[in-house]
Motif scaffolding. Structure first.
Motif, PDB file in Angstrom:
ATOM      1  N   ALA A  26       9.800  57.454 -18.177  1.00 50.63           N
ATOM      2  CA  ALA A  26      11.149  57.131 -17.721  1.00 50.63           C
ATOM      3  C   ALA A  26      11.509  56.013 -18.696  1.00 50.63           C
ATOM      4  N   SER A  27      12.640  55.661 -18.710  1.00 48.38           N
ATOM      5  CA  SER A  27      13.348  54.392 -19.345  1.00 48.38           C
ATOM      6  C   SER A  27      14.442  53.743 -18.531  1.00 48.38           C
ATOM      7  N   LEU A  28      14.316  52.500 -18.273  1.00 49.14           N
ATOM      8  CA  LEU A  28      15.063  51.675 -17.579  1.00 49.14           C
ATOM      9  C   LEU A  28      16.473  51.448 -18.261  1.00 49.14           C
ATOM     10  N   ALA A  29      17.518  52.242 -17.851  1.00 48.35           N
ATOM     11  CA  ALA A  29      18.770  52.302 -18.654  1.00 48.35           C
ATOM     12  C   ALA A  29      19.649  50.973 -18.440  1.00 48.35           C
ATOM     13  N   ALA A  30      19.553  50.395 -17.260  1.00 51.83           N
ATOM     14  CA  ALA A  30      20.404  48.924 -16.962  1.00 51.83           C
ATOM     15  C   ALA A  30      20.244  48.782 -15.398  1.00 51.83           C
ATOM     16  N   ILE A  31      20.618  47.353 -15.129  1.00 55.68           N
ATOM     17  CA  ILE A  31      20.390  46.773 -14.048  1.00 55.68           C
ATOM     18  C   ILE A  31      21.718  46.306 -13.517  1.00 55.68           C
ATOM     19  N   ALA A  32      22.429  46.837 -12.180  1.00 55.21           N
ATOM     20  CA  ALA A  32      23.457  46.293 -11.649  1.00 55.21           C
ATOM     21  C   ALA A  32      23.359  45.542 -10.637  1.00 55.21           C
ATOM     22  N   ASP A  33      23.760  44.171 -10.736  1.00 49.03           N
ATOM     23  CA  ASP A  33      23.476  43.303  -9.496  1.00 49.03           C
ATOM     24  C   ASP A  33      24.274  41.914  -9.983  1.00 49.03           C
ATOM     25  N   PRO A  34      25.121  41.318  -9.259  1.00 51.58           N
ATOM     26  CA  PRO A  34      25.768  40.358  -9.569  1.00 51.58           C
ATOM     27  C   PRO A  34      25.002  38.921  -9.647  1.00 51.58           C
ATOM     28  N   SER A  35      23.883  38.644  -9.242  1.00 51.11           N
ATOM     29  CA  SER A  35      23.091  37.485  -9.183  1.00 51.11           C
ATOM     30  C   SER A  35      22.487  37.169 -10.581  1.00 51.11           C
ATOM     31  N   PRO A  36      22.340  35.645 -10.677  1.00 51.60           N
ATOM     32  CA  PRO A  36      21.702  35.187 -11.876  1.00 51.60           C
ATOM     33  C   PRO A  36      20.238  35.685 -12.066  1.00 51.60           C
ATOM     34  N   GLN A  37      19.713  36.074 -10.870  1.00 51.43           N
ATOM     35  CA  GLN A  37      18.278  36.425 -10.994  1.00 51.43           C
ATOM     36  C   GLN A  37      18.368  37.814 -11.764  1.00 51.43           C
ATOM     37  N   ALA A  38      19.192  38.785 -11.292  1.00 55.49           N
ATOM     38  CA  ALA A  38      19.272  39.993 -11.820  1.00 55.49           C
ATOM     39  C   ALA A  38      19.761  39.872 -13.587  1.00 55.49           C
ATOM     40  N   GLN A  39      20.604  39.040 -13.889  1.00 55.54           N
ATOM     41  CA  GLN A  39      20.694  38.959 -15.381  1.00 55.54           C
ATOM     42  C   GLN A  39      19.476  38.398 -16.107  1.00 55.54           C
ATOM     43  N   ALA A  40      18.668  37.664 -15.337  1.00 55.82           N
ATOM     44  CA  ALA A  40      17.309  37.133 -16.069  1.00 55.82           C
ATOM     45  C   ALA A  40      16.275  38.314 -16.051  1.00 55.82           C
ATOM     46  N   LEU A  41      16.325  39.101 -15.025  1.00 60.35           N
ATOM     47  CA  LEU A  41      15.472  40.254 -14.959  1.00 60.35           C
ATOM     48  C   LEU A  41      15.807  41.167 -16.125  1.00 60.35           C
ATOM     49  N   ALA A  42      17.162  41.597 -16.337  1.00 56.04           N
ATOM     50  CA  ALA A  42      17.468  42.543 -17.310  1.00 56.04           C
ATOM     51  C   ALA A  42      17.170  41.968 -18.724  1.00 56.04           C
ATOM     52  N   ALA A  43      17.358  40.508 -18.689  1.00 59.47           N
ATOM     53  CA  ALA A  43      17.231  39.982 -20.171  1.00 59.47           C
ATOM     54  C   ALA A  43      15.441  40.242 -20.376  1.00 59.47           C
ATOM     55  N   ARG A  44      14.924  39.776 -19.485  1.00 63.52           N
ATOM     56  CA  ARG A  44      13.278  39.868 -19.743  1.00 63.52           C
ATOM     57  C   ARG A  44      12.758  41.401 -19.855  1.00 63.52           C
ATOM     58  N   LEU A  45      13.540  42.330 -19.146  1.00 64.75           N
ATOM     59  CA  LEU A  45      13.234  43.971 -19.582  1.00 64.75           C
ATOM     60  C   LEU A  45      14.027  44.428 -20.684  1.00 64.75           C
ATOM     61  N   CYS A  46      14.909  43.534 -21.261  1.00 65.78           N
ATOM     62  CA  CYS A  46      15.455  43.975 -22.270  1.00 65.78           C
ATOM     63  C   CYS A  46      16.504  45.225 -22.254  1.00 65.78           C
ATOM     64  N   VAL A  47      17.185  45.337 -21.034  1.00 68.83           N
ATOM     65  CA  VAL A  47      18.233  46.343 -20.905  1.00 68.83           C
ATOM     66  C   VAL A  47      19.519  45.618 -20.410  1.00 68.83           C
ATOM     67  N   PRO A  48      20.577  46.272 -20.308  1.00 69.74           N
ATOM     68  CA  PRO A  48      22.002  45.651 -20.085  1.00 69.74           C
ATOM     69  C   PRO A  48      22.023  45.324 -18.642  1.00 69.74           C
TER      70      PRO A  48
END
Length: 353
Positions: A26-48
């Motif tokens: 599997a590949s993680l395609a993206a994370i959708a969530d308005p929280s700053p924590q979600a943005q940080a998680l997406a950045a750490r996992l290198c996904v949109p």
């Protein structure tokens, strides 16, 4: 590689994202969530990262989506996936009420888009082993079942507003998993009686409940649950499979039939040495065992097969609706101090839909 998006980056959403990102197929395609924590998680996992899940679904077009949003968003997000032909794994409960659950189930069936409900214990090796023993007839006809889920959530857990509001108590958050296991192992539930309490924590939502259960096949059961009591007796501990809890091997669920008895999660099977033996004769204890697999990995493996249309959902939306109906029946039985049937709950859900 199967592209999977995650909607919601709370406690369980973060775990889903990590599992997908680390899965070989599997590949993680993206994370959708308005929280700053979600943005940080997406950045750490290198996904949109997206604030809005519909925009993400339209732009990313993942093969599958895992929905780990607050309960009231489960059905709308799943319907958005179905409208786009995207298979989804919806965390429990499948919806916040039965009318929404029915609309979701019907939409999935009309569109022939699979929906898997995240009742992860059905993917657990101890539950698999228990199911095998029952189906092999080692217990005979199940007569009675008794279980408990008792643990102590910290005060900080309730700093989130929705956990102090209707639907945020121990029934829809925790008991719903136990109800699903009971339906899976023993059979469909006909009716329930119940008491609930918030006497010790004093919040608006219940923290403790005791339930009496009548199954369609004639078996009877009891269950007690609290998120305000110290004990090692909960699947989260006894299975050694939970993501956030220590392992405390032992039992939390006891099933007794005409030929034998089984405790779960320790998987001890008790039976008579001879068919002619009875209550005055010693019992023989045997051990059954799981396969050593990991529950959440098993669930993700199954979801990937569902996404690829190689398997039917082990727990589809209609199955999830039945578990939700029983859980809501427990709440109504406690509030109205009467027996509540599953047929009554489902009929009302059908009318409301």
């Amino acid at each position: 590689m199967t592209a999977i998006a995650v909607l919601g980056a709370g406690l369980i959403g973060r775990e889903h994202a990590e599992l997908v990102a680390s899965h070989a197929s599997a590949s993680l395609a993206a994370i959708a969530d308005p929280s700053p924590q979600a943005q940080a998680l997406a950045a750490r996992l290198c996904v949109p990262h997206y604030r809005d899940y519909e925009t993400m679904l339209d732009e990313v077009r993942p093969a599958g989506a895992i929905i780990a949003l607050p309960n009231h968003l489960h059905a709308p997000a799943a319907l958005a996936c179905i409208a786009r032909g995207i298979a989804c794994l919806v965390e429990k409960p499948v919806a916040d009420d039965l009318a929404a659950a029915r609309r979701l189930a019907e939409a999935a069936e009309r569109a022939d888009v699979p929906v898997l409900v995240g009742h992860h214990r059905r993917h657990s090796p101890d539950i698999h082993a228990a199911k095998r023993a029952i189906e092999a007839g080692e217990l005979g006809a199940v007569v009675a079942v008794s279980g408990m889920t008792l643990f102590d959530k910290p005060d900080g857990y309730f700093d989130v507003e929705w956990r102090r509001s209707v639907g945020g108590g121990v029934l829809l958050i925790n008991l719903i998993h136990d109800i699903d296991v009971l339906r899976h192992l023993v059979g469909e539930i006909e009716s329930v009686r119940a008491f609930t309490s918030n006497a010790h924590r004093g919040l608006a939502v219940e923290d403790t409940a005791s339930i009496a259960i009548r199954f369609v096949n004639g078996a009877l059961g009891t269950f007690v649950i609290s998120d305000n009591a110290v004990s090692p007796w909960a699947w989260e501990y006894t299975s050694g499979q939970a993501l956030y809890h220590p392992s405390e091997p032992g039992p939390y669920l006891f099933l007794s039939g005409r030929k034998g008895a089984l405790s779960v999660s320790d998987l001890y099977l008790w039976r008579h040495a001879k068919e002619s033996d009875h209550w005055q004769d010693r019992l023989v204890r045997e051990s059954r065992s799981g396969d050593g697999s990991r529950t959440y990995v098993n669930q993700l493996d199954h979801f990937l097969a569902v996404v690829q249309r190689q398997a039917k959902p082990l727990v589809d939306a209609r199955d999830g609706m039945a578990t939700l109906a029983v859980t809501l029946a427990v709440d109504r039985a406690a509030q109205e101090d009467r027996t509540v049937t599953l047929a009554e709950m489902l009929a009302e859900g059908a009318e409301a839909a």
